[in-house]
Design an enzyme around this catalytic site. Structure first.
Site, PDB file in Angstrom:
ATOM      1  N   ASP A  81       1.026  -1.279  -0.078  1.00 41.31           N
ATOM      2  CA  ASP A  81       0.311   0.125  -0.129  1.00 41.31           C
ATOM      3  C   ASP A  81       0.593   1.634   0.426  1.00 41.31           C
ATOM      4  O   ASP A  81       1.502   0.807   0.583  1.00 41.31           O
ATOM      5  CB  ASP A  81      -0.881   0.252   0.931  1.00 41.31           C
ATOM      6  N   GLU A 112      -5.331   4.489  -3.105  1.00 43.44           N
ATOM      7  CA  GLU A 112      -6.807   4.556  -2.579  1.00 43.44           C
ATOM      8  C   GLU A 112      -7.136   5.559  -3.679  1.00 43.44           C
ATOM      9  O   GLU A 112      -6.646   6.362  -3.046  1.00 43.44           O
ATOM     10  CB  GLU A 112      -6.679   4.670  -0.728  1.00 43.44           C
ATOM     11  N   GLU A 179     -13.808  -1.720  -1.438  1.00 38.42           N
ATOM     12  CA  GLU A 179     -14.659  -2.300  -0.128  1.00 38.42           C
ATOM     13  C   GLU A 179     -15.478  -1.762   0.452  1.00 38.42           C
ATOM     14  O   GLU A 179     -16.053  -0.945   0.510  1.00 38.42           O
ATOM     15  CB  GLU A 179     -12.882  -1.999   0.510  1.00 38.42           C
TER      16      GLU A 179
HETATM   17  O1  KIV Z   1      -5.074  -2.114   4.413  1.00 36.47           O
HETATM   18  C1  KIV Z   1      -5.882  -3.154   4.365  1.00 36.47           C
HETATM   19  O2  KIV Z   1      -5.468  -4.129   4.867  1.00 36.47           O
HETATM   20  C2  KIV Z   1      -6.472  -2.910   2.136  1.00 36.47           C
HETATM   21  C3  KIV Z   1      -7.092  -3.950   2.254  1.00 36.47           C
HETATM   22  C4  KIV Z   1      -8.208  -3.986   4.013  1.00 36.47           C
HETATM   23  C5  KIV Z   1      -7.576  -4.268   0.925  1.00 36.47           C
HETATM   24  O3  KIV Z   1      -6.402  -2.324   2.207  1.00 36.47           O
END
Ligand code: KIV
Length: 262
Positions: A81, A112, A179
C-alpha cells in the site's frame, strides 16, 4: 501469479484470493497455502501497531514490513500500500515513495482513491510499476466519510464509484479492490471492467476476495462485521497453547529430559 495473470484469471472466471501479510513469519506460513497474492496493507498501522486508523502508516513502516514479507515469501506476488498522502504531494515525492516500496522487492503498489490522481497513477504504470486501485470505503479517507461506512448506497455515489473505476482502468490499473460497497454496485462495476475486482465487504460477485489475515483467523473474536468470516478461532488457539506452556513450566512438565541437552 504475475501481473498479467490477474486479467487472465478474470477472463477464465477463476476467482483471485488475497490476504494481508505484514511480517516475515506469517509470510512463511502463507507461502505454504493456496492463496494467490499477499497484500502488505496499510491496515498494519491498526493491526500491528495499535493505531485507530490507517492514517498513521508511514512509508518507512510500509517499507520495513514489505521487506520482511518479501524475505518470508520470496516467490509470492506481493502488493504494498502507498500510505496516507504519499500520492498527494506531487509527482516527485510520490515516485520516491513508489521507489522505496518497490525496492523492498514487492511486485506492485496499491493506491487508494481516484479523484485527482488518475494522471499520477498513469505515470506510475508508465514507469513500469503495476498499480492496484482501491475504491469504495477507502480507509485513508475515514475522517471525510465520518467513520468506516458502506460507500455507494445511493445511485449518485454508486455512479461516482463506477466512473472512478473506469478511469482507474484507463489509467492502467491491473486490478481494483472494492471495499464495503453494496453487492449490486460491486457486481455492476465488475461487469463493466476488463480488469478484475477484488472485494472486501462487496458481496460474492467480484472477481476475487481479500481479507485481513488476523480478522479471518479470529484473532479478535469481538471484531465480526457482517462481511467477515472467521476461518479459525486463532485467539483461543494461541491462548490455549501459551496457557499449556505456562502450566507445564509451573508444574515442571516442560522441558522433559528428551527436550534437554545432556
Ligand atoms: O490495508 C488493507 O488491509 C487493505 C485491505 C482491507 C484491502 O487495503
Amino acid at each position: 501469479m504475475n501481473t498479467l495473470d490477474f486479467a487472465k484469471r478474470k477472463a477464465a472466471q477463476k476467482p483471485i484470493s488475497m490476504v494481508t501479510c505484514y511480517d516475515y513469519w506469517s509470510a512463511q506460513v502463507l507461502s505454504g497455502t493456496a492463496v494467490d497474492c499477499l497484500l502488505v496493507g496499510d491496515s498494519l498501522a491498526m493491526v500491528m501497531h495499535g493505531f485507530d486508523s490507517t492514517v498513521h502508516a508511514t512509508i518507512d513502516m510500509m517499507a520495513l514490513h514489505a521487506a520482511a514479507v518479501r524475505k518470508g515469501a520470496p516467490d509470492a506476488y506481493v502488493i504494498g500500500d502507498m500510505p496516507f498522502l504519499t500520492t498527494r504531494r506531487g509527482l516527485s515525492r510520490a515516485m520516491d515513495a513508489v521507489q522505496t516500496l518497490m525496492r523492498t522487492g514487492i511486485n506492485a503498489v496499491k493506491v487508494e482513491g481516484e479523484a485527482g490522481q488518475a494522471d499520477l497513477i498513469a505515470h506510475i504504470v508508465e514507469s513500469g510499476v503495476p498499480v492496484m486501485g482501491h475504491l469504495g470505503l477507502t480507509p485513508q479517507s475515514v475522517h471525510a466519510f465520518g467513520g468506516h461506512r458502506i460507500q455507494g448506497r445511493n445511485e449518485s455515489q454508486a455512479a461516482q464509484i463506477l466512473d472512478s473505476a473506469c478511469r482507474l482502468q484507463q489509467a492502467g490499473c491491473f486490478a481494483l479492490v472494492l471495499e464495503c460497497t453494496p453487492g449490486p454496485v460491486a457486481r455492476r462495476i465488475t461487469a463493466e471492467l476488463d480488469i478484475p475486482t477484488i472485494g472486501i465487504g462487496a458481496g460474492p460477485d467480484t472477481d476475487g476476495q481479500v481479507l485481513v489475515l488476523q480478522d479471518m483467523l479470529g484473532m479478535n473474536p469481538e471484531f465480526k462485521p457482517k462481511f467477515l468470516r472467521h476461518y479459525a478461532n486463532g485467539c483461543q488457539l494461541i491462548q490455549d497453547a501459551v496457557d499449556r506452556f505456562a502450566q507445564d513450566t509451573r508444574t515442571g512438565a516442560f522441558p522433559s529430559l528428551a527436550e534437554s541437552y545432556a
